[in-house]
Design an enzyme around this catalytic site. Structure first.
Site, PDB file in Angstrom:
ATOM      1  N   HIS A  50       0.708  -1.067   0.000  1.00 58.86           N
ATOM      2  CA  HIS A  50      -0.045   0.029  -0.064  1.00 58.86           C
ATOM      3  C   HIS A  50       0.865   1.233  -0.042  1.00 58.86           C
ATOM      4  CE1 HIS A  50       0.596  -0.865   4.442  1.00 58.86           C
ATOM      5  NE2 HIS A  50       0.745   0.355   4.490  1.00 58.86           N
TER       6      HIS A  50
HETATM    7  C1  T46 Z   1       2.666   0.632   7.161  1.00 55.26           C
HETATM    8  C2  T46 Z   1       3.355  -0.788   7.336  1.00 55.26           C
HETATM    9  C3  T46 Z   1       4.789  -0.841   7.812  1.00 55.26           C
HETATM   10  C4  T46 Z   1      -5.313  -0.689  12.827  1.00 55.26           C
HETATM   11  O1  T46 Z   1      -6.380  -0.867  13.210  1.00 55.26           O
HETATM   12  N1  T46 Z   1      -4.502   0.592  13.427  1.00 55.26           N
HETATM   13  C5  T46 Z   1      -3.382   0.739  13.074  1.00 55.26           C
HETATM   14  O2  T46 Z   1      -2.436   1.466  13.623  1.00 55.26           O
HETATM   15  C6  T46 Z   1      -2.614  -0.054  12.001  1.00 55.26           C
HETATM   16  C7  T46 Z   1      -1.162   0.154  11.305  1.00 55.26           C
HETATM   17  C8  T46 Z   1      -3.472  -1.167  11.439  1.00 55.26           C
HETATM   18  N2  T46 Z   1      -4.658  -1.288  11.861  1.00 55.26           N
HETATM   19  C9  T46 Z   1      -5.521  -2.448  11.398  1.00 55.26           C
HETATM   20  C10 T46 Z   1      -5.754  -2.428   9.919  1.00 55.26           C
HETATM   21  C11 T46 Z   1      -5.713  -3.658   9.259  1.00 55.26           C
HETATM   22  O3  T46 Z   1      -7.070  -4.079   9.652  1.00 55.26           O
HETATM   23  O4  T46 Z   1      -4.573  -3.488  11.482  1.00 55.26           O
HETATM   24  C12 T46 Z   1      -4.861  -4.387  10.211  1.00 55.26           C
HETATM   25  C13 T46 Z   1      -3.626  -4.718   9.794  1.00 55.26           C
HETATM   26  O5  T46 Z   1      -2.939  -3.529   9.020  1.00 55.26           O
HETATM   27  P1  T46 Z   1      -2.196  -3.582   7.704  1.00 55.26           P
HETATM   28  O6  T46 Z   1      -2.673  -4.865   6.808  1.00 55.26           O
HETATM   29  O7  T46 Z   1      -2.062  -2.202   6.882  1.00 55.26           O
HETATM   30  O8  T46 Z   1      -0.754  -4.110   8.084  1.00 55.26           O
HETATM   31  P2  T46 Z   1       0.588  -3.995   7.310  1.00 55.26           P
HETATM   32  O9  T46 Z   1       1.566  -4.701   8.044  1.00 55.26           O
HETATM   33  O10 T46 Z   1       0.592  -4.297   5.737  1.00 55.26           O
HETATM   34  O11 T46 Z   1       0.837  -2.472   7.262  1.00 55.26           O
HETATM   35  C14 T46 Z   1       1.503  -1.850   8.393  1.00 55.26           C
HETATM   36  C15 T46 Z   1       0.633  -0.432   8.410  1.00 55.26           C
HETATM   37  O12 T46 Z   1      -0.622  -0.587   8.149  1.00 55.26           O
HETATM   38  C16 T46 Z   1       1.153   0.405   7.153  1.00 55.26           C
HETATM   39  O13 T46 Z   1       0.816   1.880   7.443  1.00 55.26           O
HETATM   40  O14 T46 Z   1       3.308   1.355   6.522  1.00 55.26           O
HETATM   41  O15 T46 Z   1       2.779  -1.686   8.545  1.00 55.26           O
END
Ligand code: T46
Length: 143
Positions: A50
């Site tokens: 993303h």
């Molecule tokens: C990034 C990389 C390095 C939340 O509810 N609160 C939060 O602060 C975050 C970061 C995520 N979430 C929820 C959103 C999704 O439902 O947690 C779930 C997993 O998040 P995501 O799929 O976005 O995780 P990554 O590891 O792909 O990405 C994360 C961060 O979202 C992103 O900003 O830069 O880590």
């Protein structure tokens, strides 16, 4: 221009071990609004895929290692994070992916904004279109 900035964090190390402090506008260029960390990621998994519209973010592997691919739609670079004193600063419209997590990797993220799903672009084609729109807008401002 590089797609990211590498920041070397000063470590206060003595016989007991190391300590690194991260403070807004001292060693990072934004107010810290949120801290989160990724851990227990299976070594076969990748994360990210993303971009963010406004978020500024610092990534540090406080334990273990992983690779971060940063991509501005015109080119990409892979950054290996493997030391707790090495920070990757990502600002602006950058697609990011995290790969090759080591066993026991803990990836710390320090962010300039609270969590906001509307700040995410989770589709690569949408990221390219959005980047073009932003660039065209900037070009118009400068002409
Ligand atoms: C990034 C990389 C390095 C939340 O509810 N609160 C939060 O602060 C975050 C970061 C995520 N979430 C929820 C959103 C999704 O439902 O947690 C779930 C997993 O998040 P995501 O799929 O976005 O995780 P990554 O590891 O792909 O990405 C994360 C961060 O979202 C992103 O900003 O830069 O880590």
């Amino acid at each position: 221009m590089s797609l990211y900035k590498s920041i070397s964090l000063s470590s206060l190390t003595d016989a007991r071990g190391g300590l690194i402090a991260i403070e807004s506008y001292k060693n990072i260029p934004f107010d810290i609004k949120r801290v989160y960390y990724l851990f227990g990621t299976d070594i076969t998994e990748s994360r990210g895929y993303h971009a963010h519209k406004n978020l500024k973010q610092l990534l540090i592997c406080v334990s273990g290692s992983c690779e971060v691919t940063v991509d501005d739609g015109e080119g990409s670079e892979v950054v290996l994070l493997e030391n707790p004193d090495q920070a990757l600063l990502i600002e602006g419209l950058i697609w990011r992916e995290m790969h090759n997590f080591s066993e026991g990797c803990v990836l710390l993220a320090i962010a300039s904004e609270l969590y906001d799903e509307t700040d995410y672009i989770r589709n690569y084609d949408d990221f390219i279109s959005y980047s073009k729109q932003v660039k065209e807008g900037l070009d118009e401002c400068h002409s």
